[in-house]
Design an enzyme around this catalytic site. Structure first.
Site, mmCIF file in Angstrom:
data_model
loop_
_atom_site.group_PDB
_atom_site.id
_atom_site.type_symbol
_atom_site.label_atom_id
_atom_site.label_comp_id
_atom_site.label_asym_id
_atom_site.label_seq_id
_atom_site.Cartn_x
_atom_site.Cartn_y
_atom_site.Cartn_z
ATOM 1 N N ASN A 141 1.123 34.665 -7.563
ATOM 2 C CA ASN A 141 1.068 36.130 -7.402
ATOM 3 C C ASN A 141 -0.374 36.510 -7.049
ATOM 4 O O ASN A 141 -1.262 35.645 -6.979
ATOM 5 C CB ASN A 141 1.554 36.838 -8.679
ATOM 6 C CG ASN A 141 1.776 38.327 -8.454
ATOM 7 O OD1 ASN A 141 2.426 38.718 -7.484
ATOM 8 N ND2 ASN A 141 1.245 39.168 -9.316
ATOM 9 N N LYS A 142 -0.593 37.778 -6.838
ATOM 10 C CA LYS A 142 -1.907 38.291 -6.428
ATOM 11 C C LYS A 142 -3.046 37.697 -7.252
ATOM 12 O O LYS A 142 -2.928 37.547 -8.475
ATOM 13 C CB LYS A 142 -1.867 39.821 -6.562
ATOM 14 C CG LYS A 142 -3.142 40.558 -6.232
ATOM 15 C CD LYS A 142 -3.701 40.230 -4.860
ATOM 16 C CE LYS A 142 -2.728 40.463 -3.738
ATOM 17 N NZ LYS A 142 -3.152 39.821 -2.465
ATOM 18 N N ASP B 145 4.992 36.257 -5.489
ATOM 19 C CA ASP B 145 5.203 35.978 -4.066
ATOM 20 C C ASP B 145 6.040 34.733 -3.863
ATOM 21 O O ASP B 145 6.760 34.607 -2.878
ATOM 22 C CB ASP B 145 3.861 35.823 -3.353
ATOM 23 C CG ASP B 145 3.274 37.194 -3.119
ATOM 24 O OD1 ASP B 145 2.703 37.760 -4.067
ATOM 25 O OD2 ASP B 145 3.457 37.720 -2.010
ATOM 26 N N ARG C 251 3.292 45.231 2.802
ATOM 27 C CA ARG C 251 2.926 44.065 2.006
ATOM 28 C C ARG C 251 3.790 44.041 0.753
ATOM 29 O O ARG C 251 4.530 44.992 0.497
ATOM 30 C CB ARG C 251 1.417 43.994 1.701
ATOM 31 C CG ARG C 251 0.654 45.250 1.544
ATOM 32 C CD ARG C 251 1.051 46.107 0.386
ATOM 33 N NE ARG C 251 1.066 45.355 -0.840
ATOM 34 C CZ ARG C 251 1.777 45.648 -1.909
ATOM 35 N NH1 ARG C 251 2.556 46.709 -1.926
ATOM 36 N NH2 ARG C 251 1.737 44.908 -2.995
ATOM 37 N N GLY C 252 3.679 42.956 -0.011
ATOM 38 C CA GLY C 252 4.588 42.756 -1.138
ATOM 39 C C GLY C 252 5.713 41.851 -0.647
ATOM 40 O O GLY C 252 6.279 42.089 0.434
ATOM 41 N N ALA C 253 6.010 40.805 -1.439
ATOM 42 C CA ALA C 253 6.908 39.750 -0.949
ATOM 43 C C ALA C 253 8.267 40.252 -0.440
ATOM 44 O O ALA C 253 8.648 39.957 0.702
ATOM 45 C CB ALA C 253 7.067 38.700 -2.047
ATOM 46 N N ARG D 283 2.100 35.408 7.110
ATOM 47 C CA ARG D 283 1.517 35.226 5.765
ATOM 48 C C ARG D 283 2.225 34.035 5.111
ATOM 49 O O ARG D 283 3.460 33.986 5.072
ATOM 50 C CB ARG D 283 1.699 36.494 4.907
ATOM 51 C CG ARG D 283 0.992 37.710 5.482
ATOM 52 C CD ARG D 283 0.902 38.831 4.463
ATOM 53 N NE ARG D 283 -0.114 38.565 3.455
ATOM 54 C CZ ARG D 283 -0.262 39.278 2.343
ATOM 55 N NH1 ARG D 283 0.556 40.279 2.089
ATOM 56 N NH2 ARG D 283 -1.213 38.987 1.472
HETATM 57 O O1 MRU Z 1 -1.200 40.774 -0.767
HETATM 58 P P1 MRU Z 1 -0.028 41.565 -1.225
HETATM 59 O O2 MRU Z 1 -0.334 42.997 -1.456
HETATM 60 O O3 MRU Z 1 1.165 41.369 -0.326
HETATM 61 O O4 MRU Z 1 0.356 40.915 -2.635
HETATM 62 C C1 MRU Z 1 1.515 41.386 -3.270
HETATM 63 C C2 MRU Z 1 1.719 40.810 -4.617
HETATM 64 O O5 MRU Z 1 0.975 39.978 -5.082
HETATM 65 C C3 MRU Z 1 2.945 41.264 -5.358
HETATM 66 O O6 MRU Z 1 2.740 41.209 -6.745
HETATM 67 C C4 MRU Z 1 4.127 40.340 -4.998
HETATM 68 O O7 MRU Z 1 4.281 40.256 -3.620
HETATM 69 C C5 MRU Z 1 5.397 40.792 -5.617
HETATM 70 S S1 MRU Z 1 5.992 42.271 -4.893
HETATM 71 C C6 MRU Z 1 7.443 42.697 -5.642
#
Ligand code: MRU
Length: 355
Positions: free
Chosen positions: A247-248, A237, A45-47, A88
């Site tokens: 973002n999250k 994201d 996970r993470g963009a 996603r």
């Molecule tokens: O649901 P996730 O864990 O994929 O969410 C990730 C985030 O919100 C991160 O802050 C974002 O993807 C940036 S990662 C460099």
């Protein structure tokens, strides 16, 4: 540091982030459906990391294709791409990776199917290697905004685990601490419901030797009021061309609290996370996830059976709350981000300098 993702022995090998920090185990993905499933289930996970996973997922999907020439190959690969695109919706990096690969294929029409398959493996590895360098560049631009003695709040995990390595929001922290010798502290929001802050950011910063303190999400405001947080740095994201930042979930709350307490709120964003085609953050699709993520914590039910749940995975922070966006090209005011697409822009004239 353990690798987030790599291409090894014709497999996509990824660290299972859903098990961290209790277990450090890898998953060997042997086909693209496994990669897609890992993205959906937040095993990766993470963009930026899911963008890399999508590129490698396309490469592994390509290996199974039996095709009679370029057109047939590309047609069959479309099924693979669609499967990865549908995992996603919020992070733009998956679409970014798919578009980059389509462009590459278009420029390689004269190649044999075997050569195309190899090309896609190489492209996946290239995207991974580039991502690490991009993050270091983000770190170099962003580190100037961190002063010796600062305490930095971060939300979710925009660290090494969310990328090919080094992280986006964590890159300025690593450069400030390790290369510039600044004494910093990080405060990590635990980040309900899936606890990326508690499980991932705390774990990886401890491994990196950065002092980190874990708080519940609702503690941030109290610490700001006491003057115990100097700045916030988060990832994104998808950032729209007007500088609005998805973002999250909970990032918006952090940004509003920062404004109230006159604390700079910074966003670290590789250009692959900026959707220059999207006018405003209001248009960003926000993923809604299973209610079980809220009603249970690691398999243990904490809410009554049958309760209604809203589980938005992300929120949008309007550009007016964002002090600067750190990219690999420099730090910019959110309103200036769109200028990066202009061919004749003098980037230096719009770069923000640390105060
Ligand atoms: O649901 P996730 O864990 O994929 O969410 C990730 C985030 O919100 C991160 O802050 C974002 O993807 C940036 S990662 C460099």
């Amino acid at each position: 540091m353990v690798a987030t993702i790599e291409w090894k022995d014709n497999k996509v090998v990824m660290l299972d982030q859903s098990r961290l920090p209790l277990e450090v185990i890898n998953i060997d993905c042997t086909d693209y459906l496994m990669v897609a499933d890992c993205i959906k289930k937040l095993k990766i996970r993470g963009a930026p990391a899911i963008g890399i996973a999508a590129a490698m997922g396309i490469a592994i999907g390509a290996q199974e294709i039996k095709a009679d020439g370029f057109a047939d190959f590309v047609k069959k690969l479309e099924t693979v791409m669609q499967a990865l695109l549908s995992t996603r919706p919020t992070a733009v990096n998956i679409r970014w990776a798919v578009e980059r690969i389509k462009k590459l294929l278009n420029a390689s029409r004269d190649k044999s199917v075997d050569d195309l398959k190899n090309l896609l493996i190489e492209e996946g590895k290239k995207i991974l290697a580039e991502d690490i360098e991009i993050n270091k560049a983000i770190g170099r631009w962003g580190a100037g905004f961190i002063k010796d003695g600062d305490t930095i709040l971060t939300h979710c995990n925009a660290g090494s685990l969310a990328t090919g390595g080094y992280g986006t929001a964590t890159a300025p922290m690593l450069i400030a601490a390790k290369e510039q010798g600044k004494r910093i502290q990080v405060i990590a929001d635990e980040t309900r419901p899936v606890l990326q802050g508690a499980r991932l950011t705390a774990w990886e910063l401890m491994q990196a030797g950065i002092p980190v303190t874990l708080i519940t999400d609702n503690t941030a405001g109290a610490l700001m009021k006491k003057g115990r947080i100097n700045l916030a740095i988060v990832g994104t994201d998808r950032t729209a061309r007007n500088g609005d930042v998805a973002n999250k979930i909970g990032t918006y709350t952090v940004a509003v609290l920062c404004k109230e307490h006159r604390i700079p709120f910074y966003v670290a964003a590789p250009l692959s996370s900026i959707d220059f085609s999207m006018k405003s953050g209001e248009l960003i699709p926000i993923e809604e996830r299973d209610s079980e993520e809220v009603t249970t914590i690691w398999g243990h039910r904490v809410a009554p059976e049958g309760v209604n749940v809203i589980n938005l995975a992300f929120d949008v922070t309007p550009a007016k709350y964002v002090s600067a966006i750190f990219t690999e090209k420099g730090a910019f005011k959110p309103a200036d981000i769109k200028k990066l697409t202009k061919k004749d822009v003098n980037i230096d004239s719009i770069r923000l300098r640390p105060r």
